[in-house]
Motif scaffolding. Structure first.
Motif, short mmCIF file in Angstrom:
data_model
loop_
_atom_site.label_atom_id
_atom_site.label_comp_id
_atom_site.label_asym_id
_atom_site.label_seq_id
_atom_site.Cartn_x
_atom_site.Cartn_y
_atom_site.Cartn_z
N LEU A 75 5.45 4.12 5.18
CA LEU A 75 5.71 5.34 4.40
C LEU A 75 6.92 6.09 4.93
O LEU A 75 7.76 6.57 4.16
N ILE A 118 0.84 -1.20 0.00
CA ILE A 118 0.00 0.00 0.00
C ILE A 118 0.87 1.25 0.00
O ILE A 118 0.59 2.22 -0.71
N ALA A 119 1.94 1.25 0.78
CA ALA A 119 2.85 2.40 0.81
C ALA A 119 3.49 2.61 -0.56
O ALA A 119 3.68 3.75 -1.00
N LYS A 120 3.81 1.54 -1.24
CA LYS A 120 4.39 1.62 -2.59
C LYS A 120 3.39 2.21 -3.58
O LYS A 120 3.76 3.00 -4.44
N VAL A 121 2.10 1.87 -3.43
CA VAL A 121 1.06 2.43 -4.30
C VAL A 121 0.89 3.92 -4.00
O VAL A 121 0.72 4.73 -4.91
N LEU A 122 0.95 4.28 -2.71
CA LEU A 122 0.78 5.69 -2.33
C LEU A 122 1.99 6.54 -2.70
O LEU A 122 1.86 7.75 -2.88
N LEU A 123 3.15 5.93 -2.79
CA LEU A 123 4.40 6.63 -3.09
C LEU A 123 5.07 5.94 -4.28
O LEU A 123 6.05 5.22 -4.11
N PRO A 124 4.54 6.15 -5.50
CA PRO A 124 5.07 5.42 -6.65
C PRO A 124 6.47 5.87 -7.04
O PRO A 124 6.94 6.93 -6.63
N ILE A 152 0.86 1.28 7.89
CA ILE A 152 1.07 1.97 6.62
C ILE A 152 1.87 3.24 6.84
O ILE A 152 2.77 3.57 6.07
#
Length: 88
Positions: free
Chosen positions: A73, A16-22, A69
């Motif tokens: 992040l 989820i962190a990777k999706v939020l911080l591409p 999460i």
């Protein structure tokens, strides 16, 4: 929650962190998932020790997920700051 639950939660929180911080990370997919696991532990520790929010026994507790999460992040941003961001 047991240690296995925190690892699973960390893997999901890292995703989820990777999706939020591409962007491309220096560590790749394996590094990002390990950061997610460490971030889940960090977020849970900060939540229980400094925010006076004890760790719940349920896996689907929204504040626990938020802490995991958030910790992911923070570690992902710190990792990018320390080792470079290769978005080019």
């Amino acid at each position: 929650m047991g240690i296995v639950s925190w690892i699973i939660l960390g893997l999901l929180a890292g995703g989820i962190a990777k999706v939020l911080l591409p962007g491309r990370d220096p560590g790749g997919l394996v590094g990002t998932t390990l950061i997610g696991v460490a971030g889940a532990f960090l977020g849970g520790w900060i939540s229980s020790n400094f925010l006076d929010r004890p760790i719940q026994k349920e896996f689907f507790d929204l504040p626990t997920w938020g802490a995991a999460i958030g910790g992911s992040l923070v570690l992902l941003i710190g990792f990018r700051l320390l080792f470079g961001n290769s978005r080019d």
